[in-house]
Write a protein that holds these residues in place. Structure first.
Motif, PDB file in Angstrom:
ATOM      1  N   TYR A   1      90.521 -19.803  90.588  1.00 26.25           N
ATOM      2  CA  TYR A   1      90.104 -21.039  89.933  1.00 26.25           C
ATOM      3  C   TYR A   1      91.329 -21.746  89.391  1.00 26.25           C
ATOM      4  O   TYR A   1      92.260 -21.118  88.895  1.00 26.25           O
TER       5      TYR A   1
ATOM      6  N   ILE B   1      89.356 -22.699  94.068  1.00 27.19           N
ATOM      7  CA  ILE B   1      90.403 -23.032  95.040  1.00 27.19           C
ATOM      8  C   ILE B   1      90.067 -22.371  96.366  1.00 27.19           C
ATOM      9  O   ILE B   1      89.728 -21.178  96.405  1.00 27.19           O
ATOM     10  N   ALA B   2      90.199 -23.150  97.445  1.00 25.38           N
ATOM     11  CA  ALA B   2      90.005 -22.583  98.782  1.00 25.38           C
ATOM     12  C   ALA B   2      91.058 -21.510  99.010  1.00 25.38           C
ATOM     13  O   ALA B   2      92.211 -21.669  98.604  1.00 25.38           O
ATOM     14  N   THR B   3      90.686 -20.429  99.660  1.00 24.96           N
ATOM     15  CA  THR B   3      91.649 -19.333  99.832  1.00 24.96           C
ATOM     16  C   THR B   3      92.824 -19.745 100.718  1.00 24.96           C
ATOM     17  O   THR B   3      93.865 -19.099 100.699  1.00 24.96           O
ATOM     18  N   SER B   4      92.661 -20.843 101.471  1.00 27.65           N
ATOM     19  CA  SER B   4      93.786 -21.332 102.274  1.00 27.65           C
ATOM     20  C   SER B   4      94.950 -21.757 101.390  1.00 27.65           C
ATOM     21  O   SER B   4      96.085 -21.873 101.860  1.00 27.65           O
ATOM     22  N   ALA B   5      94.680 -21.986 100.094  1.00 21.88           N
ATOM     23  CA  ALA B   5      95.754 -22.363  99.159  1.00 21.88           C
ATOM     24  C   ALA B   5      96.788 -21.247  99.028  1.00 21.88           C
ATOM     25  O   ALA B   5      97.904 -21.483  98.585  1.00 21.88           O
TER      26      ALA B   5
ATOM     27  N   ASN C   1      98.457 -19.974 101.218  1.00 20.27           N
ATOM     28  CA  ASN C   1      99.619 -20.276 102.058  1.00 20.27           C
ATOM     29  C   ASN C   1     100.577 -21.251 101.376  1.00 20.27           C
ATOM     30  O   ASN C   1     101.700 -21.429 101.825  1.00 20.27           O
ATOM     31  N   GLN C   2     100.066 -21.938 100.371  1.00 15.95           N
ATOM     32  CA  GLN C   2     100.837 -23.023  99.769  1.00 15.95           C
ATOM     33  C   GLN C   2     101.837 -22.486  98.753  1.00 15.95           C
ATOM     34  O   GLN C   2     101.643 -21.416  98.176  1.00 15.95           O
ATOM     35  N   ASN C   3     102.867 -23.284  98.504  1.00 17.07           N
ATOM     36  CA  ASN C   3     103.792 -22.927  97.450  1.00 17.07           C
ATOM     37  C   ASN C   3     103.111 -23.076  96.103  1.00 17.07           C
ATOM     38  O   ASN C   3     102.326 -23.998  95.900  1.00 17.07           O
TER      39      ASN C   3
ATOM     40  N   ALA D   1     102.852 -24.240  92.646  1.00 15.93           N
ATOM     41  CA  ALA D   1     103.349 -25.210  91.657  1.00 15.93           C
ATOM     42  C   ALA D   1     104.791 -25.647  91.898  1.00 15.93           C
ATOM     43  O   ALA D   1     105.593 -25.717  90.968  1.00 15.93           O
ATOM     44  N   GLY D   2     105.111 -25.938  93.155  1.00 14.87           N
ATOM     45  CA  GLY D   2     106.431 -26.475  93.473  1.00 14.87           C
ATOM     46  C   GLY D   2     107.536 -25.432  93.529  1.00 14.87           C
ATOM     47  O   GLY D   2     108.706 -25.770  93.713  1.00 14.87           O
TER      48      GLY D   2
ATOM     49  N   LYS E   1      95.305 -11.001 107.910  1.00 17.27           N
ATOM     50  CA  LYS E   1      95.844 -12.309 108.282  1.00 17.27           C
ATOM     51  C   LYS E   1      96.984 -12.682 107.328  1.00 17.27           C
ATOM     52  O   LYS E   1      96.851 -12.528 106.111  1.00 17.27           O
TER      53      LYS E   1
ATOM     54  N   GLU F   1     100.759 -15.324 106.986  1.00 22.28           N
ATOM     55  CA  GLU F   1     101.670 -16.322 107.547  1.00 22.28           C
ATOM     56  C   GLU F   1     102.973 -15.664 107.977  1.00 22.28           C
ATOM     57  O   GLU F   1     103.812 -16.282 108.625  1.00 22.28           O
TER      58      GLU F   1
ATOM     59  N   LYS G   1     114.669 -24.699 103.296  1.00 21.88           N
ATOM     60  CA  LYS G   1     114.889 -25.836 102.394  1.00 21.88           C
ATOM     61  C   LYS G   1     116.168 -25.699 101.585  1.00 21.88           C
ATOM     62  O   LYS G   1     116.557 -26.634 100.896  1.00 21.88           O
TER      63      LYS G   1
ATOM     64  N   SER H   1      84.414 -20.287  99.062  1.00 22.88           N
ATOM     65  CA  SER H   1      85.489 -20.408 100.042  1.00 22.88           C
ATOM     66  C   SER H   1      85.170 -19.478 101.206  1.00 22.88           C
ATOM     67  O   SER H   1      84.913 -18.284 101.001  1.00 22.88           O
TER      68      SER H   1
ATOM     69  N   GLY I   1      88.980 -19.381 104.388  1.00 19.09           N
ATOM     70  CA  GLY I   1      90.074 -20.213 103.880  1.00 19.09           C
ATOM     71  C   GLY I   1      89.660 -21.629 103.524  1.00 19.09           C
ATOM     72  O   GLY I   1      90.402 -22.350 102.865  1.00 19.09           O
TER      73      GLY I   1
ATOM     74  N   ASN J   1      93.878 -26.135 102.935  1.00 17.65           N
ATOM     75  CA  ASN J   1      95.338 -26.219 102.744  1.00 17.65           C
ATOM     76  C   ASN J   1      96.011 -25.664 103.994  1.00 17.65           C
ATOM     77  O   ASN J   1      95.796 -24.490 104.337  1.00 17.65           O
TER      78      ASN J   1
ATOM     79  N   GLU K   1     107.684 -30.628  96.683  1.00 16.37           N
ATOM     80  CA  GLU K   1     106.529 -31.287  96.050  1.00 16.37           C
ATOM     81  C   GLU K   1     106.900 -32.504  95.199  1.00 16.37           C
ATOM     82  O   GLU K   1     106.091 -32.983  94.411  1.00 16.37           O
TER      83      GLU K   1
END
Lengths: 244, 456
Positions: free
Chosen positions: A98, A110-114, A116-118, A120-121, A159, A161, A215, B288, B291, B344, B383
């Motif tokens: 959440y 939050i979708a679990t696909s998140a 994969n995301q960084n 908070a920057g 699964k 990345e 990066k 969810s 994903g 995402n 970001e």
């Protein structure tokens, strides 16, 4: 003569098999010991300073409080900068997460696909931040001993990345000293350096420095004011608490 | 009734006692932001469409380990100078319009009276629903429609809000709002966006209009809103069931008196508007799967009585003549709903899609339109730069004649975080469409938008 050759081959096969088995066993043991070092406290609270460093060396600082219970409940709440203060993430078992944004006044699943995301920057993904034991996420393979460090190659079980993670484990105390993360194309994309310090009975990752090699961007996570086993309950990891 | 008052007084006294007792336990945190929001039309003259300069101040104090105080105040310079007469130049409020608004001001107590009970008293925003910004079940606070492009904005209500937690997965919320507060309507160029043009009988021309707004009487029975929500988490699914006994915050025209004022068919209308007591049953869920984030939300609106509009033509015909129109049949409740999802991607991009039946201002089964909202954004440079090339909505008002009954709102956006505290947002809103619907009515108002927000 032929029989001697066959016997020799058989012995060699058995020997190499035993070696492989021993290494695999060692790798599993090492990883489990590393998990035990990292996740043995019942709970933990502390302050987290996040320093983002770009390729020119410019730094940005974020601060947060962190609470963790076991290895599958975590509350992360930003305290600075002002634009992010109050934003909080609650991670629960079975990939339930959440996000609380004060501007919206409500929690959001939050979708679990998140994952994969960084996060908070930073250069950490939500997945990197997850406190699930490595032995549950990866199959280890012993690679070598390098000075005071066991080197293991970890292959994701589910699964992911990542194609593999190379982890260096301190031979004496079994805390991780480094990780190298490879993408599906087997390119090294990130690497992390760990600095551990003993706090009470536990080894604490005082600083983790994660570098995104693509990066050329770095994130240092520094932990302070760590308290272990202060008696956090499951009620401290609920949506009710997230919104407070 | 007396007992209720006593109870309220007791709660206020107890909370103020706690406040005094623990004043020094924690410092008062002051934070906020400074926002400038400037928009101009993309027509030939590039008329200024919006000028808002807002200072948001947030006061937050943890009083004890189980209570806190929070307040959010807006100080705004809003709109453009509108001096039309010499006398206006003596009025600073006209030359330099500004206003002060208390958005929220409340005390929150955790474990109040019972360990599992949290109580919030004061002006507060009570947000319901699992969908993204557009929530059919979010009906407790009055709509703040001032900026029609800020979907889902509502004002705070003076309320008592109790949350009882049975365990970490199930809770019951009860809300009581003593005073009815109507919605505030769009301003500036959006002023008429929500209301269709008035249709008059053949040969009549509107020459004058006046209206009277009938608000509910301010007593416990008439002006109150009460609500309950049961919330749970089962097998990875968040859900809630809710009920609101409240008002539709937008008024209905209940009586129109048509008065002839000349021999050429010119008429004046005296209109009476009133607010309708409504029962709202809501349900929502979020989860969810593979994903992908999924959510769904629905609200069934049941007016307490038939909503009838009476057109009084007596003054025209010289004898009692009235025509009644049934706007909403209380026996035919209407359902608004939304379903949506988001994902995402591994490259850091984000996609969000929602389908909604019935926008915030639409009432009655025949009036509900279909809306599709979509957003795709990607972040760059750790970001700092956020680019949303796809954003906006598509509306269908009549599927059988789509080419004449649709609207498109295309709202691409670029946001740049110059520092951790400062963000610049540049966007455009392009409207097009045909027929009688919200965004089609805005097609002459496509605009460029610039925002700068500094948080402190």
């Amino acid at each position: 003569m032929k029989n001697k050759i066959k016997l020799g081959l058989l012995i060699a096969l058995i020997a190499s098999g035993s070696m492989f088995s021993a290494n695999a066993q060692d790798a599993n043991d090492i990883l489990k010991k590393m998990d035990a070092v990292m996740y043995s406290p019942k709970d933990m609270t502390g302050k987290n300073k996040i320093i983002l460093i770009d390729k020119t060396g410019k730094e940005e600082v974020r601060e947060a409080t962190i609470q963790q219970k076991g290895n599958n409940k975590r509350m992360f709440r930003f305290t600075s900068p002002s634009s992010q203060a109050g934003i909080a993430v609650l991670s629960l078992p079975d990939d339930v997460m959440y996000l609380y944004l004060p501007a919206f006044g409500k929690e959001r699943r939050i979708a679990t696909s998140a994952k994969n995301q960084n996060f908070a920057g930073t250069d950490f993904s939500y997945d990197d931040m997850e406190s699930k034991p490595f032995a549950e996420k990866y199959t280890p393979k012993f690679v070598k001993v390098e000075g005071d460090v066991f080197v293991l190659e970890l292959t994701p079980i589910g699964k992911s990345e990542y194609s593999k993670v190379i982890v260096g484990v301190n031979k004496t105390n079994y805390y991780p000293v480094s990780t190298e993360i490879y993408d599906k194309g087997n390119n090294k994309i990130k690497q992390a350096k760990y600095t551990f310090k003993k706090v009470g009975n536990y080894w604490n990752a005082e600083e983790i420095e994660m570098t995104d090699l693509k990066k050329n961007h770095k994130t240092k996570m520094q932990m302070s004011e760590i308290k272990y086993d202060s008696g956090l309950s499951d009620d401290d990891f609920t949506v009710r608490k997230l919104k407070q | 009734m007396k007992h209720l008052y006593k109870f309220l007084i007791l709660i206020v006294l107890l909370s103020s006692f706690n406040l005094v007792k623990a004043q020094d336990e924690s410092k008062l945190n002051i934070s906020g932001d400074l926002l400038t929001d400037q928009r101009f039309l993309l027509n030939t003259d590039n008329d200024w469409a919006w000028n808002e300069n807002r200072l948001t101040l947030k006061f937050d104090k943890k009083i004890t380990s189980s209570s806190k105080f929070y307040s959010e105040i807006w100080l705004r310079n809003m709109g453009l100078p509108s001096a039309a007469h010499m006398s206006d130049l003596y009025n600073k409020g006209i030359i330099d319009p500004y206003n002060l608004e208390i958005r929220e001001l409340y005390i929150q107590m955790y474990g109040f009276l019972f360990d599992n009970l949290d109580v919030t008293i004061g002006r507060q925003r009570i947000v319901w629903g699992t969908a993204d910004k557009l929530n059919p079940t979010d009906n407790l606070n009055p709509l703040d429609l001032e900026d029609i492009l800020d979907f889902g904005r509502r004002r705070g209500s003076d309320a008592i809000n109790l949350n009882y937690y049975f365990n970490s997965d199930f809770s019951l919320q009860a809300v009581y709002i003593p005073f009815f507060q109507p919605a505030n309507l769009p301003v500036g160029i959006f002023a008429n966006a929500l209301f269709p043009e008035m249709e008059l009988p053949n040969g009549m021309t509107l020459k004058g209009f006046s209206d009277t707004l009938l608000t509910p009487g301010y007593n416990l029975a008439e002006s109150s809103t009460a609500a309950l929500k049961f919330k749970g988490f089962v097998r990875g699914v968040d859900f809630s069931l809710s009920y609101v006994w409240g008002y539709d915050g937008l008024p209905y025209s209940s009586r129109n008196v048509l008065i002839p004022i000349d021999m050429a068919g010119g008429i004046k209308i005296n209109s009476q508007l009133s607010f309708i007591r409504t029962h709202i049953f809501g349900v929502d869920m979020a989860t969810s799967i593979a994903g992908i984030g999924f959510w769904a939300e629905a609200a069934l609106f049941m007016p307490e009585k038939d909503v009838i509009m009476v057109n009084d033509l007596s003054a025209i015909y010289g004898m009692p003549v009235t025509i009644d129109s049934l706007l909403i049949d209380k026996g035919k409740p209407y359902l608004k709903f939304i379903i949506g999802g988001d994902y995402n991607f591994a490259d850091g991009s984000y996609f969000n899609l929602q389908y909604m039946h019935g926008f915030i201002h639409e009432r009655g089964n025949e009036e509900l339109n279909d809306y599709f909202f979509m957003r795709y954004e990607k972040k760059f440079f750790s970001e700092k730069l956020r680019f949303a090339p796809v954003g906006g909505g598509f509306i269908v008002t009549d599927w059988s004649d789509l080419k004449n009954n649709y609207a498109l709102a295309y709202i691409p956006e670029i946001g740049y975080k110059a520092t951790d505290d400062a963000e610049i947002i540049v966007s455009a809103a392009i409207f097009d469409g045909k027929g009688d619907n919200l965004f089609a009515q805005l097609k002459d108002y496509s605009m460029f938008m610039f925002k700068l927000k500094y948080s402190f």
